[in-house]
Scaffold this motif. Sequence first.
Motif, PDB file in Angstrom:
ATOM      1  N   LYS A  18       0.830  -1.207   0.000  1.00 32.42           N
ATOM      2  CA  LYS A  18       0.000   0.000   0.000  1.00 32.42           C
ATOM      3  C   LYS A  18       0.867   1.260   0.000  1.00 32.42           C
ATOM      4  CE  LYS A  18      -3.852  -2.097   2.554  1.00 32.42           C
ATOM      5  NZ  LYS A  18      -4.558  -2.126   3.864  1.00 32.42           N
ATOM      6  N   ARG A  19       1.967   1.210   0.733  1.00 29.16           N
ATOM      7  CA  ARG A  19       2.842   2.378   0.809  1.00 29.16           C
ATOM      8  C   ARG A  19       3.639   2.595  -0.486  1.00 29.16           C
ATOM      9  NH1 ARG A  19       4.468   4.833   5.736  1.00 29.16           N
ATOM     10  NH2 ARG A  19       2.642   4.914   7.111  1.00 29.16           N
ATOM     11  N   LEU A  20       3.942   1.520  -1.201  1.00 31.39           N
ATOM     12  CA  LEU A  20       4.796   1.625  -2.390  1.00 31.39           C
ATOM     13  C   LEU A  20       4.024   1.742  -3.696  1.00 31.39           C
ATOM     14  CD1 LEU A  20       7.550  -1.034  -1.571  1.00 31.39           C
ATOM     15  CD2 LEU A  20       7.748   1.463  -1.404  1.00 31.39           C
ATOM     16  N   ALA A  21       2.775   1.313  -3.704  1.00 26.65           N
ATOM     17  CA  ALA A  21       1.991   1.330  -4.949  1.00 26.65           C
ATOM     18  C   ALA A  21       1.897   2.741  -5.496  1.00 26.65           C
ATOM     19  CB  ALA A  21       0.601   0.763  -4.688  1.00 26.65           C
ATOM     20  N   GLY A  22       2.154   2.865  -6.792  1.00 25.58           N
ATOM     21  CA  GLY A  22       2.122   4.158  -7.451  1.00 25.58           C
ATOM     22  C   GLY A  22       3.430   4.919  -7.353  1.00 25.58           C
ATOM     23  N   LYS A  23       4.374   4.418  -6.542  1.00 28.71           N
ATOM     24  CA  LYS A  23       5.673   5.083  -6.371  1.00 28.71           C
ATOM     25  C   LYS A  23       6.824   4.266  -6.945  1.00 28.71           C
ATOM     26  CE  LYS A  23       4.159   7.086  -1.974  1.00 28.71           C
ATOM     27  NZ  LYS A  23       4.433   7.127  -0.511  1.00 28.71           N
ATOM     28  N   ALA A  24       6.564   2.983  -7.228  1.00 31.79           N
ATOM     29  CA  ALA A  24       7.589   2.073  -7.735  1.00 31.79           C
ATOM     30  C   ALA A  24       6.936   1.091  -8.692  1.00 31.79           C
ATOM     31  CB  ALA A  24       8.260   1.325  -6.580  1.00 31.79           C
ATOM     32  N   ASP A  25       7.767   0.427  -9.487  1.00 28.50           N
ATOM     33  CA  ASP A  25       7.292  -0.669 -10.332  1.00 28.50           C
ATOM     34  C   ASP A  25       7.114  -1.869  -9.408  1.00 28.50           C
ATOM     35  OD1 ASP A  25       6.684  -2.440 -12.318  1.00 28.50           O
ATOM     36  OD2 ASP A  25       8.713  -2.552 -13.134  1.00 28.50           O
ATOM     37  N   LEU A  26       5.876  -2.156  -9.044  1.00 28.72           N
ATOM     38  CA  LEU A  26       5.577  -3.107  -7.972  1.00 28.72           C
ATOM     39  C   LEU A  26       5.006  -4.398  -8.532  1.00 28.72           C
ATOM     40  CD1 LEU A  26       5.615  -3.298  -4.852  1.00 28.72           C
ATOM     41  CD2 LEU A  26       3.260  -2.449  -4.871  1.00 28.72           C
ATOM     42  N   VAL A  27       5.582  -5.525  -8.071  1.00 30.60           N
ATOM     43  CA  VAL A  27       5.123  -6.863  -8.450  1.00 30.60           C
ATOM     44  C   VAL A  27       4.737  -7.604  -7.175  1.00 30.60           C
ATOM     45  CG1 VAL A  27       5.708  -9.014  -9.620  1.00 30.60           C
ATOM     46  CG2 VAL A  27       6.717  -6.860 -10.402  1.00 30.60           C
ATOM     47  N   LEU A  28       3.579  -8.244  -7.197  1.00 30.85           N
ATOM     48  CA  LEU A  28       3.090  -8.978  -6.034  1.00 30.85           C
ATOM     49  C   LEU A  28       2.962 -10.457  -6.356  1.00 30.85           C
ATOM     50  CD1 LEU A  28       0.197  -6.584  -4.910  1.00 30.85           C
ATOM     51  CD2 LEU A  28       2.616  -6.501  -4.268  1.00 30.85           C
ATOM     52  N   SER A  29       3.254 -11.293  -5.346  1.00 28.95           N
ATOM     53  CA  SER A  29       3.117 -12.731  -5.526  1.00 28.95           C
ATOM     54  C   SER A  29       2.792 -13.387  -4.197  1.00 28.95           C
ATOM     55  CB  SER A  29       4.403 -13.339  -6.096  1.00 28.95           C
ATOM     56  OG  SER A  29       4.252 -14.719  -6.326  1.00 28.95           O
ATOM     57  N   SER A  30       1.924 -14.394  -4.242  1.00 34.93           N
ATOM     58  CA  SER A  30       1.573 -15.167  -3.063  1.00 34.93           C
ATOM     59  C   SER A  30       1.064 -16.530  -3.521  1.00 34.93           C
ATOM     60  CB  SER A  30       0.498 -14.438  -2.248  1.00 34.93           C
ATOM     61  OG  SER A  30       0.106 -15.197  -1.127  1.00 34.93           O
ATOM     62  N   ARG A  31       0.967 -17.452  -2.588  1.00 33.41           N
ATOM     63  CA  ARG A  31       0.442 -18.778  -2.944  1.00 33.41           C
ATOM     64  C   ARG A  31      -0.993 -18.681  -3.428  1.00 33.41           C
ATOM     65  NH1 ARG A  31       1.983 -22.052   2.457  1.00 33.41           N
ATOM     66  NH2 ARG A  31       1.238 -20.066   3.284  1.00 33.41           N
ATOM     67  N   ASP A  32      -1.770 -17.737  -2.898  1.00 31.80           N
ATOM     68  CA  ASP A  32      -3.157 -17.540  -3.314  1.00 31.80           C
ATOM     69  C   ASP A  32      -3.207 -16.413  -4.340  1.00 31.80           C
ATOM     70  OD1 ASP A  32      -5.862 -17.132  -3.608  1.00 31.80           O
ATOM     71  OD2 ASP A  32      -6.320 -17.234  -1.477  1.00 31.80           O
ATOM     72  N   GLN A  33      -2.957 -16.762  -5.591  1.00 38.20           N
ATOM     73  CA  GLN A  33      -2.860 -15.745  -6.626  1.00 38.20           C
ATOM     74  C   GLN A  33      -4.202 -15.040  -6.879  1.00 38.20           C
ATOM     75  OE1 GLN A  33       0.321 -15.176  -6.595  1.00 38.20           O
ATOM     76  NE2 GLN A  33       0.631 -15.147  -8.805  1.00 38.20           N
ATOM     77  N   VAL A 157      17.858  -0.551  -0.500  1.00 29.39           N
ATOM     78  CA  VAL A 157      16.810  -0.743   0.499  1.00 29.39           C
ATOM     79  C   VAL A 157      16.541   0.558   1.247  1.00 29.39           C
ATOM     80  CG1 VAL A 157      16.160  -1.996   2.585  1.00 29.39           C
ATOM     81  CG2 VAL A 157      17.264  -3.204   0.700  1.00 29.39           C
ATOM     82  N   GLU A 158      17.563   1.360   1.456  1.00 34.48           N
ATOM     83  CA  GLU A 158      17.359   2.675   2.083  1.00 34.48           C
ATOM     84  C   GLU A 158      16.381   3.507   1.259  1.00 34.48           C
ATOM     85  OE1 GLU A 158      19.944   6.516   3.706  1.00 34.48           O
ATOM     86  OE2 GLU A 158      20.952   4.884   2.649  1.00 34.48           O
ATOM     87  N   ASP A 159      16.541   3.500  -0.058  1.00 32.69           N
ATOM     88  CA  ASP A 159      15.601   4.222  -0.927  1.00 32.69           C
ATOM     89  C   ASP A 159      14.187   3.665  -0.781  1.00 32.69           C
ATOM     90  OD1 ASP A 159      17.645   5.822  -1.861  1.00 32.69           O
ATOM     91  OD2 ASP A 159      17.940   4.677  -3.717  1.00 32.69           O
ATOM     92  N   LEU A 160      14.068   2.339  -0.716  1.00 35.85           N
ATOM     93  CA  LEU A 160      12.757   1.705  -0.551  1.00 35.85           C
ATOM     94  C   LEU A 160      12.116   2.139   0.768  1.00 35.85           C
ATOM     95  CD1 LEU A 160      11.937  -2.071  -1.116  1.00 35.85           C
ATOM     96  CD2 LEU A 160      11.204  -0.889   0.938  1.00 35.85           C
ATOM     97  N   VAL A 161      12.902   2.122   1.828  1.00 34.13           N
ATOM     98  CA  VAL A 161      12.375   2.495   3.149  1.00 34.13           C
ATOM     99  C   VAL A 161      11.850   3.923   3.130  1.00 34.13           C
ATOM    100  CG1 VAL A 161      13.025   2.959   5.546  1.00 34.13           C
ATOM    101  CG2 VAL A 161      13.812   0.863   4.422  1.00 34.13           C
ATOM    102  N   LYS A 162      12.625   4.842   2.585  1.00 32.81           N
ATOM    103  CA  LYS A 162      12.207   6.242   2.545  1.00 32.81           C
ATOM    104  C   LYS A 162      10.994   6.424   1.652  1.00 32.81           C
ATOM    105  CE  LYS A 162      16.806   8.087   3.571  1.00 32.81           C
ATOM    106  NZ  LYS A 162      17.986   8.823   3.035  1.00 32.81           N
ATOM    107  N   LEU A 163      10.952   5.682   0.549  1.00 35.34           N
ATOM    108  CA  LEU A 163       9.802   5.750  -0.352  1.00 35.34           C
ATOM    109  C   LEU A 163       8.537   5.274   0.347  1.00 35.34           C
ATOM    110  CD1 LEU A 163       9.364   6.504  -3.386  1.00 35.34           C
ATOM    111  CD2 LEU A 163       9.572   4.068  -3.903  1.00 35.34           C
ATOM    112  N   SER A 164       8.690   4.342   1.282  1.00 36.68           N
ATOM    113  CA  SER A 164       7.537   3.801   1.995  1.00 36.68           C
ATOM    114  C   SER A 164       7.143   4.636   3.207  1.00 36.68           C
ATOM    115  CB  SER A 164       7.807   2.358   2.426  1.00 36.68           C
ATOM    116  OG  SER A 164       8.799   2.299   3.432  1.00 36.68           O
ATOM    117  N   GLY A 165       7.871   5.726   3.467  1.00 36.06           N
ATOM    118  CA  GLY A 165       7.459   6.643   4.513  1.00 36.06           C
ATOM    119  C   GLY A 165       8.064   6.417   5.875  1.00 36.06           C
TER     120      GLY A 165
END
Length: 209
Positions: A18-33, A157-165
């Motif tokens: 939720k924090r990264l969506a719209g701010k990064a090229d985001l890919v999601l994956s889980s066992r329950d697709q 990862v530092e960039d990711l953390v800051k991007l996520s607030g």
Amino acid sequence: MTTIAIIGLGNMGKGLAKRLAGKADLVLSSRDQAAVTVFAATLPAGVTVLDQADAIAKADIVVLALPYATALDVAANQALSGKVVLDMTNPITPDFSGLLFGFDTSAAENLQEAAPQARVVKGFNTIFASLFDRPAAETAGIPVFLAGNDQAAIAAVEDLVKLSGFAVEKTGGIEAARLLEPLGMLNIRLGYGLGHGTDIAPAWAKLDA
């Protein structure tokens, strides 16, 4: 743009997404697709849903938002060579009473050993998922403690953390995860065992000289 794959969509994975969506090229994956597809539809456009292997292959940063044992299985059996791997896990006993191990090794080090060509960074293990639901302005000063051996991976990862607030507190090499995981366990004890709730996080205060 950096591609970030979040593997696992429990509370931590969903909160970070939720924090990264719209701010990064985001890919999601889980066992329950099917459930991932439904969740992705609630996020800003541009979020991709892929199976685990394809999500990892596409990503620059792979976030293991999984229980420790499952994360270890992914590290041992997926193609993570060259990837920045963000380890969010705490190796907690089944009854949540303590850690499986500590001080002479860590979950992060075990993941690094299982995927020796990956670039593992410990982070977010001292953050409760409920903090992701707070306004980003309220969490901007809350530190995410990072530990890892590869400085370029730490920077990514530092960039990711800051991007996520959140803010960043670097703690040194990956062996520092031996200290961060007990700190995560202390946060869990305070939050659940001692009734402080989950809107808490550890931080260090520096006093003026």
